[in-house]
Write a protein that holds these residues in place. Structure first.
Motif, PDB file in Angstrom:
ATOM      1  N   HIS A 469       0.844  -1.197   0.000  1.00  0.00           N
ATOM      2  CA  HIS A 469       0.000   0.000   0.000  1.00  0.00           C
ATOM      3  C   HIS A 469       0.884   1.254   0.000  1.00  0.00           C
ATOM      4  N   LYS A 473       1.110   4.009  -2.941  1.00  0.00           N
ATOM      5  CA  LYS A 473       0.678   5.367  -2.594  1.00  0.00           C
ATOM      6  C   LYS A 473       1.703   6.401  -3.048  1.00  0.00           C
ATOM      7  N   TYR A 474       2.968   6.031  -3.020  1.00  0.00           N
ATOM      8  CA  TYR A 474       4.028   6.937  -3.457  1.00  0.00           C
ATOM      9  C   TYR A 474       3.810   7.355  -4.912  1.00  0.00           C
ATOM     10  N   GLY A 477      -0.714   8.286  -5.176  1.00  0.00           N
ATOM     11  CA  GLY A 477      -1.267   9.293  -4.267  1.00  0.00           C
ATOM     12  C   GLY A 477      -2.466   8.764  -3.501  1.00  0.00           C
ATOM     13  N   ASP A 478      -3.365   9.665  -3.146  1.00  0.00           N
ATOM     14  CA  ASP A 478      -4.526   9.283  -2.335  1.00  0.00           C
ATOM     15  C   ASP A 478      -5.521   8.414  -3.096  1.00  0.00           C
ATOM     16  N   SER A 479      -5.381   8.362  -4.439  1.00  0.00           N
ATOM     17  CA  SER A 479      -6.314   7.546  -5.233  1.00  0.00           C
ATOM     18  C   SER A 479      -6.040   6.049  -5.076  1.00  0.00           C
ATOM     19  N   VAL A 480      -4.959   5.706  -4.332  1.00  0.00           N
ATOM     20  CA  VAL A 480      -4.581   4.296  -4.179  1.00  0.00           C
ATOM     21  C   VAL A 480      -5.732   3.444  -3.637  1.00  0.00           C
ATOM     22  N   ASP A 481      -6.593   4.025  -2.783  1.00  0.00           N
ATOM     23  CA  ASP A 481      -7.684   3.252  -2.180  1.00  0.00           C
ATOM     24  C   ASP A 481      -8.927   3.160  -3.067  1.00  0.00           C
ATOM     25  N   SER A 482      -8.909   3.867  -4.192  1.00  0.00           N
ATOM     26  CA  SER A 482     -10.097   3.842  -5.064  1.00  0.00           C
ATOM     27  C   SER A 482     -10.039   2.716  -6.090  1.00  0.00           C
TER      28      SER A 482
END
Length: 567
Positions: A469, A473-474, A477-482
């Motif tokens: 994760h 994420k690096y 970005g924050d879209s990693v969880d989508s």
């Protein structure tokens, strides 16, 4: 299940409004002339797809249609039907519930095939309909030659165990050397082609001989045999490749062609003396598979557009970089096939020539007689070429000649062993190329790796581990969880690996004006900064992370290829 009724495929397709009466008449006329299957003619003419025919038969005969891509085939059940019958009847055994045997058939209306299968199996039969291309691919994959290879190896072992073998006589006597050793090698080649192996490794150990296949970049043990048969195998391969059979102390390289199931396979052979005998590695190049187009290599759309823009220029150098086995030659040949036309003269200088492309002048380098890259390249420039492919930028002379050719009105394509795109111009400078020449001649650098693709047949949802994760994420970005992530569980289609096939991961440095100006400066940091700014974060690592987010590969694969170019 009752015996299927005899129905006409053409009438079914017309009745279900999938083809017109006119199209049926056209196909029937063609069938009378050629004697070929009606269904195949419908598909080739583009009237219907294989899936549409299978679904139409399923509806008409009220039997299930099975998509073999998502069906976990059991190899032991498939063996109930011999391979020759499976190919002839276009049928395979899919299941056995104790009451009846489930048979997948491409044409359930073929009553002769149905009756012969029932007689052979002596069981009640349930028919399921499958598509022909999926059925043939399944047959190719599962009727492996493992048992046959083991049997032939044992036969060869028995032949050599009791008597001292005169290998000189074996080399010259057709009757002696045409026996198990030839059958064994032919069977090994057939098995390797069926499982899409890129290389065959024959490796003598202390007591055993290992035969391994490289599939999708990973080695798999095919079989083990007695070490006694190793000299016979090596001898036969040397004869086929035209190598010196008396020389066992030095490495040798050669090549030969072998015909496997009506397909010509080009085999590159490398022998090397090891502690327990000669090791042989064979690279298999399937000439029938054809050269992939640029749009099938997995380039992001905006990168592909920029590549096409650069290769349309009349001059300049394009370099493809990456480690051995990263698909550099495949990319260059995809570029060549796009440029190949009657109006353009293309010359390649290679060691060795990997693919044969009609309409192109291909030259094989031969160092022993002085036919070096640099010498061939200089001669090639006097042959009035438009495009030159140099297999590898190996030394200062080749680099300088290539860059000069790019300056004087030729498009030059080549490869270099560097980790990423930004460090490539620096590598050319290290090799002694003048700074101005690199700045003016080099137009584009493509760095690439290959990642394994998740098997569609067994792909399932996957929950990221904390370190995975953080890694994603690096880049994302924050879209990693989508995004939803996948991993192959391992099935009969992918030999339990969870992967089937490979695709490219790319980054590209285009030598724009600011990058060229920075390349002309003595401070390399200025160039690296300008190069990274031009790439705008579109690195190999970023592309690998995107493929994970798209569900094409796994985080493990993306991290594995990323580790090859990170400090």
């Amino acid at each position: 299940m009752a015996r299927p009724e005899k129905v006409r495929l053409g009438e079914i397709l017309v009745g279900q409004k999938l083809v017109t009466e006119e199209q049926l008449k056209l196909a029937l006329d063609e069938q009378k002339r050629s004697g070929r299957r009606l269904g195949r003619l419908f598909i080739e003419k583009g009237f219907v797809t294989e899936e549409q025919i299978a679904e139409a038969l399923s509806r008409q005969l009220k039997i299930p249609y099975i998509n073999l891509k998502h069906f976990n085939v059991k190899p032991d059940l498939m063996q109930m039907l011999p391979e020759a019958r499976a190919r002839r009847f276009r049928a395979i055994v899919l299941d056995d519930d104790g009451q009846s045997v489930k048979i997948g058939m491409t044409d359930p209306t073929d009553l002769n095939a149905y009756d012969q299968i029932a007689r052979l199996l002596k069981r009640e039969i349930d028919v399921w309909v499958v598509t022909e291309s999926q059925l043939l691919a399944t047959i190719d994959r599962f009727y492996r030659r493992t048992d046959q290879i083991t049997d032939l190896a044992q036969e060869l072992e028995a032949e050599f165990s009791d008597v001292a073998v005169d290998f000189g006589a074996l080399a010259t006597t057709p009757g002696l050397e045409e026996a198990p050793v030839v059958k064994l090698l032919q069977t090994v080649f057939e098995d390797a082609i069926q499982v899409r192996a890129s290389d065959i490794h024959i490796e003598p150990q202390e007591r055993r001989l290992h035969i391994r296949f490289r599939i999708d970049g990973v080695l798999h043990l095919q079989t083990e045999a007695d070490i006694k048969i190793a000299p016979a195998l090596v001898l036969r391969l040397k004869l086929m490749a035209g190598l010196d059979i008396s020389e066992k102390r030095l490495p040798q390289d050669g090549r030969f062609n072998v015909k496997v199931r009506q397909t010509q396979i080009d085999v590159r052979v490398s022998t090397m003396p090891t502690q327990y005998g000669e090791s042989v590695v064979m690279r298999l190049l399937n000439q029938a598979s054809g050269i992939l187009g640029l749009d099938r290599l997995g380039f992001p759309p905006e990168m592909l557009a920029r590549i096409r823009n650069v290769i349309a220029r009349p001059s300049g150098m394009v370099l493809v970089t990456g480690p051995t086995g990263s698909g550099k030659t495949t990319t260059l040949y995809a570029v060549l096939s796009e440029l190949n036309s009657v109006e353009s003269k293309i010359i390649t200088v290679e060691d060795p020539v990997e693919y044969r492309l009609p309409g192109i002048n291909q030259v094989q380098v031969h160092e022993k007689i002085g036919l070096t890259f640099d010498r061939v390249l200089r001669s090639a420039l006097r042959q009035d070429p438009d495009t030159i492919l140099v297999g590898e930028m190996r030394d200062q002379d080749t680099v300088e000649t290539g860059l000069r050719a790019a300056l004087t009105g030729h498009l030059v394509l080549s490869t270099l062993h560097t980790n990423d795109a930004v460090s490539t111009p620096m590598r050319l400078l290290d090799m002694g190329a003048p700074r101005y020449m690199v700045a003016l001649s080099l137009h584009m650098v493509i760095a690439q790796r290959l990642v394994r693709v998740v098997c569609e047949s067994c792909a399932g949802p996957y929950t990221l581990l904390p370190n995975e994760h953080a890694w994603l994420k690096y880049e994302l970005g924050d879209s990693v969880d989508s995004f939803s992530y996948v991993r192959g569980k391992g099935c009969s289609h992918c030999n339990g690996t969870g992967y089937l096939g490979r695709t490219g991961v790319y980054e590209m440095l285009e030598m724009t004006k600011p990058v060229v100006e920075a390349a002309g400066q003595p401070d390399p940091n200025l160039f690296i900064e300008a190069g990274r700014k031009q790439m705008n974060g579109k690195t190999l690592r970023h592309h690998a992370a995107q493929l994970v987010a798209q569900g094409k590969t796994t985080v493990y694969e993306a991290m594995r290829v990323s580790s090859q170019f990170e400090d």
